[in-house]
Write a protein that holds these residues in place. Structure first.
Motif, PDB file in Angstrom:
ATOM      1  N   PRO A  24       0.822  -1.209   0.000  1.00  0.00           N
ATOM      2  CA  PRO A  24       0.000   0.000   0.000  1.00  0.00           C
ATOM      3  C   PRO A  24       0.856   1.258   0.000  1.00  0.00           C
ATOM      4  O   PRO A  24       1.871   1.334   0.713  1.00  0.00           O
ATOM      5  CB  PRO A  24      -0.815  -0.129   1.291  1.00  0.00           C
ATOM      6  CG  PRO A  24      -0.911  -1.606   1.517  1.00  0.00           C
ATOM      7  CD  PRO A  24       0.416  -2.158   1.057  1.00  0.00           C
ATOM      8  N   GLY A  25       0.473   2.210  -0.821  1.00  0.00           N
ATOM      9  CA  GLY A  25       1.210   3.466  -0.935  1.00  0.00           C
ATOM     10  C   GLY A  25       2.161   3.494  -2.122  1.00  0.00           C
ATOM     11  O   GLY A  25       2.655   4.566  -2.502  1.00  0.00           O
ATOM     12  N   LYS A  42      -2.233 -10.528 -10.092  1.00  0.00           N
ATOM     13  CA  LYS A  42      -2.760 -11.780  -9.534  1.00  0.00           C
ATOM     14  C   LYS A  42      -3.673 -11.512  -8.346  1.00  0.00           C
ATOM     15  O   LYS A  42      -4.743 -12.120  -8.213  1.00  0.00           O
ATOM     16  CB  LYS A  42      -1.599 -12.693  -9.125  1.00  0.00           C
ATOM     17  CG  LYS A  42      -2.040 -14.095  -8.735  1.00  0.00           C
ATOM     18  CD  LYS A  42      -0.857 -15.031  -8.559  1.00  0.00           C
ATOM     19  CE  LYS A  42      -1.319 -16.449  -8.271  1.00  0.00           C
ATOM     20  NZ  LYS A  42      -0.179 -17.382  -8.096  1.00  0.00           N
ATOM     21  N   THR A  43      -3.252 -10.625  -7.457  1.00  0.00           N
ATOM     22  CA  THR A  43      -4.088 -10.229  -6.317  1.00  0.00           C
ATOM     23  C   THR A  43      -3.939  -8.728  -6.102  1.00  0.00           C
ATOM     24  O   THR A  43      -2.939  -8.131  -6.488  1.00  0.00           O
ATOM     25  CB  THR A  43      -3.671 -10.956  -5.016  1.00  0.00           C
ATOM     26  OG1 THR A  43      -2.313 -10.627  -4.701  1.00  0.00           O
ATOM     27  CG2 THR A  43      -3.803 -12.462  -5.169  1.00  0.00           C
ATOM     28  N   GLY A  44      -4.920  -8.124  -5.463  1.00  0.00           N
ATOM     29  CA  GLY A  44      -4.866  -6.690  -5.211  1.00  0.00           C
ATOM     30  C   GLY A  44      -5.342  -5.891  -6.406  1.00  0.00           C
ATOM     31  O   GLY A  44      -6.162  -6.357  -7.215  1.00  0.00           O
ATOM     32  N   CYS A  45      -4.820  -4.671  -6.550  1.00  0.00           N
ATOM     33  CA  CYS A  45      -5.290  -3.776  -7.608  1.00  0.00           C
ATOM     34  C   CYS A  45      -4.210  -2.755  -7.936  1.00  0.00           C
ATOM     35  O   CYS A  45      -3.561  -2.205  -7.034  1.00  0.00           O
ATOM     36  CB  CYS A  45      -6.568  -3.066  -7.152  1.00  0.00           C
ATOM     37  SG  CYS A  45      -7.441  -2.214  -8.475  1.00  0.00           S
ATOM     38  N   LEU A  46      -4.060  -2.504  -9.232  1.00  0.00           N
ATOM     39  CA  LEU A  46      -3.059  -1.554  -9.731  1.00  0.00           C
ATOM     40  C   LEU A  46      -3.776  -0.500 -10.555  1.00  0.00           C
ATOM     41  O   LEU A  46      -4.716  -0.807 -11.300  1.00  0.00           O
ATOM     42  CB  LEU A  46      -2.038  -2.302 -10.593  1.00  0.00           C
ATOM     43  CG  LEU A  46      -0.738  -1.591 -10.958  1.00  0.00           C
ATOM     44  CD1 LEU A  46       0.089  -1.307  -9.710  1.00  0.00           C
ATOM     45  CD2 LEU A  46       0.077  -2.480 -11.915  1.00  0.00           C
ATOM     46  N   CYS A  77      -1.387   2.060  -4.694  1.00  0.00           N
ATOM     47  CA  CYS A  77      -2.019   0.801  -4.295  1.00  0.00           C
ATOM     48  C   CYS A  77      -2.614   0.954  -2.895  1.00  0.00           C
ATOM     49  O   CYS A  77      -2.016   1.591  -2.023  1.00  0.00           O
ATOM     50  CB  CYS A  77      -0.995  -0.332  -4.294  1.00  0.00           C
ATOM     51  SG  CYS A  77      -0.402  -0.826  -5.920  1.00  0.00           S
ATOM     52  N   GLU A  78      -3.763   0.366  -2.698  1.00  0.00           N
ATOM     53  CA  GLU A  78      -4.431   0.449  -1.404  1.00  0.00           C
ATOM     54  C   GLU A  78      -4.322  -0.847  -0.614  1.00  0.00           C
ATOM     55  O   GLU A  78      -4.753  -0.915   0.551  1.00  0.00           O
ATOM     56  CB  GLU A  78      -5.902   0.815  -1.609  1.00  0.00           C
ATOM     57  CG  GLU A  78      -6.079   2.172  -2.284  1.00  0.00           C
ATOM     58  CD  GLU A  78      -7.526   2.490  -2.603  1.00  0.00           C
ATOM     59  OE1 GLU A  78      -8.377   1.557  -2.498  1.00  0.00           O
ATOM     60  OE2 GLU A  78      -7.820   3.645  -2.951  1.00  0.00           O
ATOM     61  N   GLU A  79      -3.789  -1.891  -1.247  1.00  0.00           N
ATOM     62  CA  GLU A  79      -3.624  -3.186  -0.599  1.00  0.00           C
ATOM     63  C   GLU A  79      -2.422  -3.882  -1.219  1.00  0.00           C
ATOM     64  O   GLU A  79      -1.907  -3.448  -2.263  1.00  0.00           O
ATOM     65  CB  GLU A  79      -4.887  -4.039  -0.805  1.00  0.00           C
ATOM     66  CG  GLU A  79      -5.237  -4.234  -2.272  1.00  0.00           C
ATOM     67  CD  GLU A  79      -6.561  -4.949  -2.483  1.00  0.00           C
ATOM     68  OE1 GLU A  79      -6.777  -5.980  -1.815  1.00  0.00           O
ATOM     69  OE2 GLU A  79      -7.358  -4.480  -3.315  1.00  0.00           O
ATOM     70  N   ASP A  80      -1.938  -4.944  -0.586  1.00  0.00           N
ATOM     71  CA  ASP A  80      -0.858  -5.713  -1.186  1.00  0.00           C
ATOM     72  C   ASP A  80      -1.289  -6.185  -2.574  1.00  0.00           C
ATOM     73  O   ASP A  80      -2.374  -6.770  -2.728  1.00  0.00           O
ATOM     74  CB  ASP A  80      -0.512  -6.921  -0.314  1.00  0.00           C
ATOM     75  CG  ASP A  80       0.263  -6.522   0.946  1.00  0.00           C
ATOM     76  OD1 ASP A  80       0.668  -5.347   1.038  1.00  0.00           O
ATOM     77  OD2 ASP A  80       0.450  -7.388   1.817  1.00  0.00           O
TER      78      ASP A  80
END
Length: 291
Positions: A24-25, A42-46, A77-80
């Motif tokens: 995140p960040g 794969k996971t999270g969001c870009l 990014c707000e999450e891994d």
């Protein structure tokens, strides 16, 4: 889904491959360079922008950033966020088109021993969107592993997995169900003509089989194969004639013409030369090593 059409020969070249987890960040820096930058999340969001167009790349999605176009992370990014990325070099011009307009049945000229260079052929890559990524993750993971221990022994293995990735992405485009009605009709008509290649051609027969006007059938087939029904049927028959010339030395040209439903030898020879660039006799001599 929007797709990119690459004219290939040689194949687009893999420059590098990588894997990362963004915390995140973090966000992508601003860059403009001469390579395709392909991102698989794969996971999270870009969050990426290309020339001002913003893309949200969520889990199971990909984005192909194009050479010469400014791209930048427009939001942190707000999450891994776990992602793979490729850099690809390809000098050929590209076209953009909806996946539904891809001419999957397009007939391509095969190479011959007379060609001085490999012919260019199209391949299709997704620009942006969600795909069934299960097999893609396995290929990318292996590519990253091979790249991290790159040596003489793994160079070709890495390239093999890269080609597998390109083939899988194109397969996923087609299996996404976005093929147009005209494309599906063209594929069905092409299959029908292959199945009944020994039957005299009648436009009315196609109309009865597919319940469409013959002119519409012709337009659809030509759009997706580059040929009218009669041209496509001739292409199939000339292909069969080539095999007979190579495998049945005892058959005369006249007998082969009759075997492929083109009983007029002069017409057969004209069509054969138009398709292959040589006469049936010259083709046989060339293929059997007589000249």
């Amino acid at each position: 889904m929007e797709c990119l059409e690459w004219s290939v020969s040689p194949l687009p070249q893999l420059v590098t491959v990588g894997h990362a987890v963004w915390r995140p960040g973090m966000r992508h820096f601003s860059r403009q360079f001469g390579l395709y930058d392909v991102l698989f999340v794969k996971t999270g969001c870009l969050y990426m922008a290309e020339e001002g167009t913003e893309y949200v790349i969520g889990a199971g999605q990909m984005l192909m950033l194009e050479p010469g176009r400014m791209h930048v992370g427009y939001r942190e990014c707000e999450e891994d966020t776990e992602l793979f990325w490729l850099h690809i070099q390809h000098e050929s011009a590209q076209n953009r088109l909806p996946a539904s307009d891809i001419p999957w049945s397009l007939v391509l000229r095969k190479g011959t021993d007379l060609d001085p260079a490999p012919p260019s052929r199209p391949i299709y890559m997704p620009k942006y969107g969600a795909l069934e990524m299960e097999e893609v993750w396995a290929i990318l993971s292996e590519m990253d592993r091979l790249h991290n221990r790159l040596n003489v022994d793994t160079v070709l293995q890495l390239q093999l997995h890269y080609v597998r990735l390109l083939a899988k992405l194109q397969e996923l485009i087609r299996s996404s169900g976005s093929e147009s009605r005209s494309g599906k009709l063209a594929a069905a008509v092409a299959a029908f003509l292959r199945r009944y290649e020994d039957v005299p051609y009648e436009a009315s027969q196609l109309a009865r089989e597919f319940h469409y006007n013959p002119d519409y059938i012709t337009r659809c087939l030509k759009r997706h194969t580059g040929m009218s029904p009669l041209e496509y049927l001739r292409h199939i028959r000339i292909g069969k004639a080539c095999r007979l010339l190579e495998q049945r030395a005892e058959l005369t040209v006249k007998q082969i013409a009759e075997a492929v439903c083109m009983p007029d030898p002069n017409y057969f020879c004209r069509m054969f030369r138009k398709e292959t660039g040589m006469s049936p006799a010259a083709y046989r001599k060339k293929r059997l090593g007589y000249s």
